[in-house]
Every structure is written in C-alpha cells, then in structure tokens.
Design an enzyme around this catalytic site. Structure first.
Site, PDB file in Angstrom:
ATOM      1  CG  ASP A  13      -1.778  -1.056   1.877  1.00  0.00           C
ATOM      2  OD1 ASP A  13      -2.353  -1.983   0.517  1.00  0.00           O
ATOM      3  OD2 ASP A  13      -1.860  -1.760   2.527  1.00  0.00           O
ATOM      4  CD  GLU A 243      -8.999  -2.218  -0.519  1.00  0.00           C
ATOM      5  OE1 GLU A 243      -8.915  -2.825   0.118  1.00  0.00           O
ATOM      6  OE2 GLU A 243      -8.049  -3.979  -1.122  1.00  0.00           O
TER       7      GLU A 243
END
Length: 341
Positions: A13, A243
């Site tokens: 991420d 997301e």
C-alpha cells in the site's frame, strides 16, 4: 516489471510523495500471522509503520539507495486504536508533516486518525482521538499544488466497512458530523448488487487549515461511466470503486485512481475538480500476484511513477507483500498508458 523496492521487510500500500527533494514512501508493514485468510481481511494484521526515502527510482535497489527510517508509529502509540494499522498516507502543510492512517477503534470499527511530525521521516505523534466524521479505511491526502487546499479521500468495501454507512444526511439519521449510522448487518464481504443499483462511492472531505479535522462533512466522490454519463453501477465490478483511493493532478486535470478489489484492477477516472464528479478513463495496472492491489502516483524529476505492490517475495501469500515502482506515461490526450505486471 521491476524488482521489489524494499526487501528486508514485507511492505504494501505505498503512498509516495516528494518532500525535501527526495521520494518518501509511506507503506503498510505486513507481518507473519497465524490468522487464516478471509474476506474480512483479518489476516492483514499490521501493527506499525516504517517510512522509507530514496533519491533515485532506478534499479538496482538496496540499503545504499533506499533508506529505512525505522518505526514512526505503533498501535500502542494511538490511544483510540485497537489493531490493524492499514494503508496510510502523508501530507505537508504549514511547516508540518501529517500521517493519516486507519485503524480499528476499541469497538472494532475502522476510523481514520492523524499523527503530526516535524520531519517527513517521522516520528509522528498521534492525536488522542480519530478525525471527527471519519470512518472506513485507506485515507489519501491531497494538497492541491495550485490552490493549496487540502482534501482527504477514503473508503473501502467488505473488510473496510464502507458498506455499513449507506444512510444519508437526508434520512435525518446522520450524526453531528454528517456520518450515517453504522449498520452492522452489512459487515463482511457485502455490497449493494442488482442491475439497478448504483455502486457505493469513495468519500472526500475538505480538510480544515489545521489538517487534523474536516472543514465540511465527507461526501460521495461520484464516478461516472463515460458511455452513459451516469454513476457506475454496483454490478460493474471491473470499474466500481472498492478501495485504495489516490488523487494526483497533471496540468489542469485531476486524476482519481483506485482498486476494483475482487476483479483486481488498478483503474482511474478524470475530473475538473478535486471534489468531482469524475469520469472513468481506463485501467492502469492489470492483476498482480496476490489478492490486493494498491498504489500511488507521483511526479519526480520530470517523470511520473506508479508505486504499487504484489506478492513476489512471499511467492503469492496475499498478506505478505512487497512494494514496487514503475515509470508510467501519458498519451497526447492525457490518458495513462496501461502497465502490465
């Protein structure tokens, strides 16, 4: 594809920014766990954050070129958090650096917090409470390079709990910060479905000047289908938001990019305002090894770069990931040319 950028830890991420002439990377820190894989994401049991920096994005990578600045925030440093320090982001404004991060609160509900530091390398001190009006996961901060206005984008389906907030202000049920009530009946791998249902959208909230609160309640960031100019539908899993929100600006256009989750694409939409609406424009990255895909896009020394992750180092273990970086290019119309893993 290029090799992993960081090899001594599992990282994922990646949120990349150029601060003080270097690229700083704010990733999640994956770790080994006995928790079995499930669609709620319990196996993603991260407990702290490291910050990394580099002056070059060309391989080979190693400790001589990529600096690990160590742990800058732990779960135990956050008074309101119980577990799962998921994907973070960072911003600079008014002489301070701000680390935005999601975590489960003491009731196991995801909220978004902020921690403040004097250096892009940390350490960061967390505020005692989450940002009022925040919920769900994957905060992405954006300070408009032209206006100086700051925004926070966030949201994630299934384990990220975005689907649990489907009420609206118009229902008269929202709290003082404009947040609909949390509906635990929607917990788990659930989302709206049906040919007539509109997809759930990510959220955006203008940040106050202190960068630690919302100036206005969060609102939907609407993503339109180009062929209809109507909101993307819930059953369109190849294009609907799941997301991994990210915002960048190139010229006078805003680019909102995100993951489609269970179809495993990184995609993007283009708009004329940081508050939207945005029109879907295409894919950036095809599916990678591993379940999740999450990214950031940054300009460094006149070139544009895509930071993302896969599971090469762990040979496909979805919660043990590694950060990678690839140069990206735009065509004459401003469209991003797709990258293949």
């Amino acid at each position: 594809m290029t090799p992993p950028l960081i090899t001594h830890l599992y990282t994922a991420d990646p949120s990349a920014h150029v601060f003080e002439g270097k690229v700083y990377i704010y990733p999640s820190h994956d770790r080994e766990t006995d928790i079995k894989f499930n669609d709620n994401g319990d196996q993603y049991d991260m407990a702290d954050y490291h910050v990394f920096s580099t002056s070059t994005l060309e391989p080979p990578y190693g400790p001589d070129t990529v600096t690990d600045h160590g742990v800058v925030l732990r779960t135990e440093d956050v008074p309101w958090a119980s577990k799962q320090l998921w994907a973070p982001d960072a911003a600079f404004k008014n002489g301070k650096y701000y680390l935005f991060f999601p975590a489960r609160d003491k009731a196991s509900i995801f909220r978004i917090g902020v921690a403040v530091g004097d250096s892009p390398a940390g350490p960061f001190k967390a505020d005692p409470e989450p940002i009022a009006g925040s919920f769900s996961i994957d905060p992405a901060s954006f300070v408009d390079p032209d206006s100086g206005d700051a925004y926070l984008y966030f949201g994630g389906l299934w384990g990220g709990q975005l689907q649990c907030y489907q009420g609206t202000v118009a229902d008269g049920k929202a709290d003082a910060h404009g947040v609909p009530p949390f509906d635990e009946a929607w917990l788990g791998p659930k989302e709206p479905k049906g040919s007539d249902k509109i997809a759930l959208f990510p959220k955006v909230a203008p940040l106050a000047e202190d960068m630690r609160s919302f100036k206005e309640p969060a609102r939907d960031l609407v993503i339109l289908a180009p062929e209809t100019e109507e909101p993307i539908l819930a059953d369109d899993h190849d294009r609907r938001f799941f997301e991994a929100a990210w915002m960048h600006k190139r010229g006078d256009k805003y680019y909102f990019s995100y993951s489609t989750g269970d179809s495993h694409y990184l995609v993007y939409a283009i708009g004329d305002s940081p508050l939207g609406p945005f029109t879907y424009a295409g894919r950036i990255l095809e599916p990678v090894l591993g379940w999740t895909t999450h990214h950031s896009i940054v300009e460094f020394e006149g070139r544009w770069w895509l930071f993302h992750h896969d599971c090469e180092m762990s040979k496909g273990v979805s919660h043990l990931r590694n950060v990678k970086v690839n140069e990206i290019f735009y065509d004459d119309e401003g469209k991003i040319l797709p990258v293949k893993p």
